[in-house]
Every structure is written in C-alpha cells, then in structure tokens.
Design a protein around this motif. Structure first.
Motif, PDB file in Angstrom:
ATOM      1  N   TYR A  89       0.657  -1.354   0.075  1.00  0.00           N
ATOM      2  CA  TYR A  89      -0.032  -0.100   0.089  1.00  0.00           C
ATOM      3  C   TYR A  89       0.809   1.210   0.132  1.00  0.00           C
ATOM      4  O   TYR A  89       0.609   2.285   0.423  1.00  0.00           O
ATOM      5  CB  TYR A  89      -1.142   0.037   1.214  1.00  0.00           C
ATOM      6  N   GLY A  90       1.993   1.132  -0.492  1.00  0.00           N
ATOM      7  CA  GLY A  90       2.953   2.260  -0.422  1.00  0.00           C
ATOM      8  C   GLY A  90       4.278   1.754   0.326  1.00  0.00           C
ATOM      9  O   GLY A  90       4.492   0.547   0.130  1.00  0.00           O
ATOM     10  N   ILE A  91       4.938   2.672   1.109  1.00  0.00           N
ATOM     11  CA  ILE A  91       6.114   2.200   1.599  1.00  0.00           C
ATOM     12  C   ILE A  91       5.570   1.694   3.106  1.00  0.00           C
ATOM     13  O   ILE A  91       5.347   2.781   3.775  1.00  0.00           O
ATOM     14  CB  ILE A  91       7.374   3.027   1.421  1.00  0.00           C
ATOM     15  N   GLU A  92       6.189   0.987   3.794  1.00  0.00           N
ATOM     16  CA  GLU A  92       5.897   0.445   5.020  1.00  0.00           C
ATOM     17  C   GLU A  92       7.037  -0.280   5.610  1.00  0.00           C
ATOM     18  O   GLU A  92       7.564  -1.091   4.966  1.00  0.00           O
ATOM     19  CB  GLU A  92       4.784  -0.664   5.270  1.00  0.00           C
ATOM     20  N   VAL A  93       7.621   0.280   6.739  1.00  0.00           N
ATOM     21  CA  VAL A  93       8.889  -0.310   7.167  1.00  0.00           C
ATOM     22  C   VAL A  93       8.271  -1.261   8.457  1.00  0.00           C
ATOM     23  O   VAL A  93       7.576  -0.682   9.321  1.00  0.00           O
ATOM     24  CB  VAL A  93       9.652   0.904   7.650  1.00  0.00           C
ATOM     25  N   VAL A  94       8.649  -2.444   8.306  1.00  0.00           N
ATOM     26  CA  VAL A  94       8.644  -3.483   9.657  1.00  0.00           C
ATOM     27  C   VAL A  94       9.774  -3.626  10.378  1.00  0.00           C
ATOM     28  O   VAL A  94      11.034  -3.948   9.595  1.00  0.00           O
ATOM     29  CB  VAL A  94       8.175  -4.821   8.846  1.00  0.00           C
ATOM     30  N   SER A  95       9.607  -3.336  11.736  1.00  0.00           N
ATOM     31  CA  SER A  95      10.737  -3.294  12.617  1.00  0.00           C
ATOM     32  C   SER A  95      10.181  -4.562  13.602  1.00  0.00           C
ATOM     33  O   SER A  95       8.952  -4.876  13.980  1.00  0.00           O
ATOM     34  CB  SER A  95      11.152  -2.011  13.172  1.00  0.00           C
ATOM     35  N   SER A  96      11.079  -4.569  14.856  1.00  0.00           N
ATOM     36  CA  SER A  96      10.816  -5.256  15.948  1.00  0.00           C
ATOM     37  C   SER A  96       9.620  -4.601  16.739  1.00  0.00           C
ATOM     38  O   SER A  96       9.060  -5.325  17.649  1.00  0.00           O
ATOM     39  CB  SER A  96      11.806  -5.492  16.798  1.00  0.00           C
ATOM     40  N   GLU A  97       9.356  -3.283  16.430  1.00  0.00           N
ATOM     41  CA  GLU A  97       8.272  -2.345  17.068  1.00  0.00           C
ATOM     42  C   GLU A  97       6.991  -2.780  16.408  1.00  0.00           C
ATOM     43  O   GLU A  97       5.998  -2.144  16.805  1.00  0.00           O
ATOM     44  CB  GLU A  97       8.561  -0.955  17.085  1.00  0.00           C
ATOM     45  N   GLY A  98       7.014  -3.278  15.110  1.00  0.00           N
ATOM     46  CA  GLY A  98       5.840  -3.294  14.440  1.00  0.00           C
ATOM     47  C   GLY A  98       5.855  -2.718  13.063  1.00  0.00           C
ATOM     48  O   GLY A  98       6.771  -2.406  12.517  1.00  0.00           O
TER      49      GLY A  98
END
Length: 184
Positions: A89-98
């Motif tokens: 849906y565009g740029i989403e960054v996934v990290s250990s925080e979600g």
C-alpha cells in the motif's frame, strides 16, 4: 556510503504552488479593501501546512540508520532493527516494534526522487518498489547463530521524536485562519 534522501517531487511541487498562492493572497486582499489582518493569517496557515505536510516528509538513508520524517514525528531506526520494507500500500517499514506506515509514499504509484550526497548527475527518479529495494540494500542479513546466544547484546535503538510544536502550530493557525475567514 553517503546519505541518500528520498522525497516525493509531486508533493514538493504542490507545496511550492501553495506558497505562491499564499503570498499572492495577501496583496490581492489588501488591494480589495479587506482588513489587513484577515488575509495574512490564512496565508500563513496555508504556507505552514504546505511545509509541514508536503515539503518536509522524507526518508534519510545513512550507513547507520533509516530516518523517516513524517508530519507528526521523526523516527530513526538502526538498520539491524528493520526486518522488512513492504510496498503493498505504499512504503511500510517493519521493525521489531511493528509496522510503520509512512506519509511520503502512501500508495504504490507514488513517484519518488532519491538525492545522494556528492553524486553527480542530479536526482534518481524512483517508483515505490525501487525505493524499497534501495532501503532494503542497507538492511544487514540476520546473523547466523551457532551455539548459545552471546552473553552481552548491544542495543540497537529506535527513537521517535514527536513534532509537537508543528501539530500545535497547525491547530492554532487553523483555528485562527478559520476565525479570520469567518470575518471575511
């Protein structure tokens, strides 16, 4: 590696157009016999929102971290904490925080531009997938673990700095602009 800044040229162009409109409104209103204080307040609101919402958002990629500057906050992720960059849906960054959805590229068809410090030839034009690939190039491969985990672990920080003064200024200027517009 140098710092790469990814921006949305369409949003920045719209910000410039809004700044021109905000500046043009003041003399037009003053020449039409309006109150000298009624037009500058909405013009200031338009100019400020154009900066905060359209001009300022960006991604900064350095060898050490990913910085996401949005309307409400600036988040800095050490690359070790980034696990995925999604583009559904565009740029989403996934990290250990979600999952962190970004303001800069909210749709897959967003046009972006990458500015690399010291790179001759100007900016690179990117689509969302190419920008995500460029971001993923900084993400280190997960370390292989043979045996027990290490005795000490160095923390990889994720920091968030809220743009409280920006949000407050938009609210105050919005109320003042609405009141001034009601006077017109």
């Amino acid at each position: 590696m140098q710092t790469t800044t990814i921006v949305a040229p369409g949003m920045r162009l719209l910000a410039v157009v809004l700044w021109v409109v905000a500046v043009a409104l003041v003399p037009i209103a003053l020449l039409s016999g309006g109150s000298p204080w009624l037009t500058p307040v909405p013009s200031l609101f338009i100019a400020f929102v154009a900066w905060a919402v359209l001009w300022r958002p960006r991604f900064e990629l350095t060898p050490e971290h990913l910085r996401i500057v949005d309307v409400r906050r600036t988040s800095t992720y050490t690359w070790r904490r980034v696990t995925e960059v999604r583009t559904k849906y565009g740029i989403e960054v996934v990290s250990s925080e979600g999952v962190r959805r970004t303001w800069l590229a909210t749709r897959r068809t967003a046009r972006l531009r990458a500015l690399v410090d010291g790179q001759p030839g100007g900016a690179d034009h990117l689509d969302v997938d190419t920008a995500a690939e460029r971001m993923l190039a900084f993400v280190p491969a997960p370390p292989t673990q043979d045996g027990p985990p290490p005795a000490t672990v160095t923390a990889a920080p994720i920091t968030h700095r809220t743009h409280g003064w920006t949000v407050l200024a938009m609210i105050v200027l919005g109320v003042a602009a609405s009141m001034a517009a009601a006077q017109l």
